[in-house]
Design a protein around this motif. Structure first.
Motif, PDB file in Angstrom:
ATOM      1  N   LYS A  24       0.862  -1.174   0.000  1.00 24.17           N
ATOM      2  CA  LYS A  24       0.000   0.000   0.000  1.00 24.17           C
ATOM      3  C   LYS A  24       0.900   1.225   0.000  1.00 24.17           C
ATOM      4  O   LYS A  24       1.716   1.408   0.893  1.00 24.17           O
ATOM      5  CB  LYS A  24      -0.898  -0.017   1.235  1.00 24.17           C
ATOM      6  N   ILE A  25       0.745   2.034  -1.025  1.00 24.67           N
ATOM      7  CA  ILE A  25       1.575   3.227  -1.158  1.00 24.67           C
ATOM      8  C   ILE A  25       0.668   4.448  -1.043  1.00 24.67           C
ATOM      9  O   ILE A  25      -0.319   4.566  -1.762  1.00 24.67           O
ATOM     10  CB  ILE A  25       2.320   3.242  -2.508  1.00 24.67           C
ATOM     11  N   GLU A  26       0.998   5.321  -0.137  1.00 20.68           N
ATOM     12  CA  GLU A  26       0.247   6.557   0.029  1.00 20.68           C
ATOM     13  C   GLU A  26       1.184   7.743  -0.171  1.00 20.68           C
ATOM     14  O   GLU A  26       2.296   7.751   0.340  1.00 20.68           O
ATOM     15  CB  GLU A  26      -0.381   6.628   1.422  1.00 20.68           C
ATOM     16  N   HIS A  27       0.709   8.693  -0.922  1.00 17.80           N
ATOM     17  CA  HIS A  27       1.488   9.909  -1.138  1.00 17.80           C
ATOM     18  C   HIS A  27       0.689  11.098  -0.626  1.00 17.80           C
ATOM     19  O   HIS A  27      -0.506  11.196  -0.846  1.00 17.80           O
ATOM     20  CB  HIS A  27       1.768  10.116  -2.630  1.00 17.80           C
ATOM     21  N   GLU A  28       1.375  11.962   0.015  1.00 15.89           N
ATOM     22  CA  GLU A  28       0.750  13.202   0.446  1.00 15.89           C
ATOM     23  C   GLU A  28       1.588  14.336  -0.119  1.00 15.89           C
ATOM     24  O   GLU A  28       2.786  14.426   0.118  1.00 15.89           O
ATOM     25  CB  GLU A  28       0.712  13.280   1.970  1.00 15.89           C
TER      26      GLU A  28
END
Length: 47
Positions: A24-28
């Motif tokens: 799971k890759i999350e970018h902010e």
């Protein structure tokens, strides 16, 4: 004198190797704009 000679035997597995990867890759992304530039964009003076 006779010595034992160890042997190593490698057999491939009968079933294929299955690797399950759950990633799971999350970018902010945060963008900071100068107050003057922000007002120019709001007033459509820039474009």
């Amino acid at each position: 004198m006779s010595a034992c000679t160890p042997t190593v035997k490698i057999d491939p597995p009968d079933k294929p190797i299955v690797i399950n990867l759950n990633v799971k890759i999350e970018h902010e992304i945060k963008i900071k704009v100068d107050k003057e530039l922000d007002t120019l964009i709001e007033n459509d003076e820039l474009f």
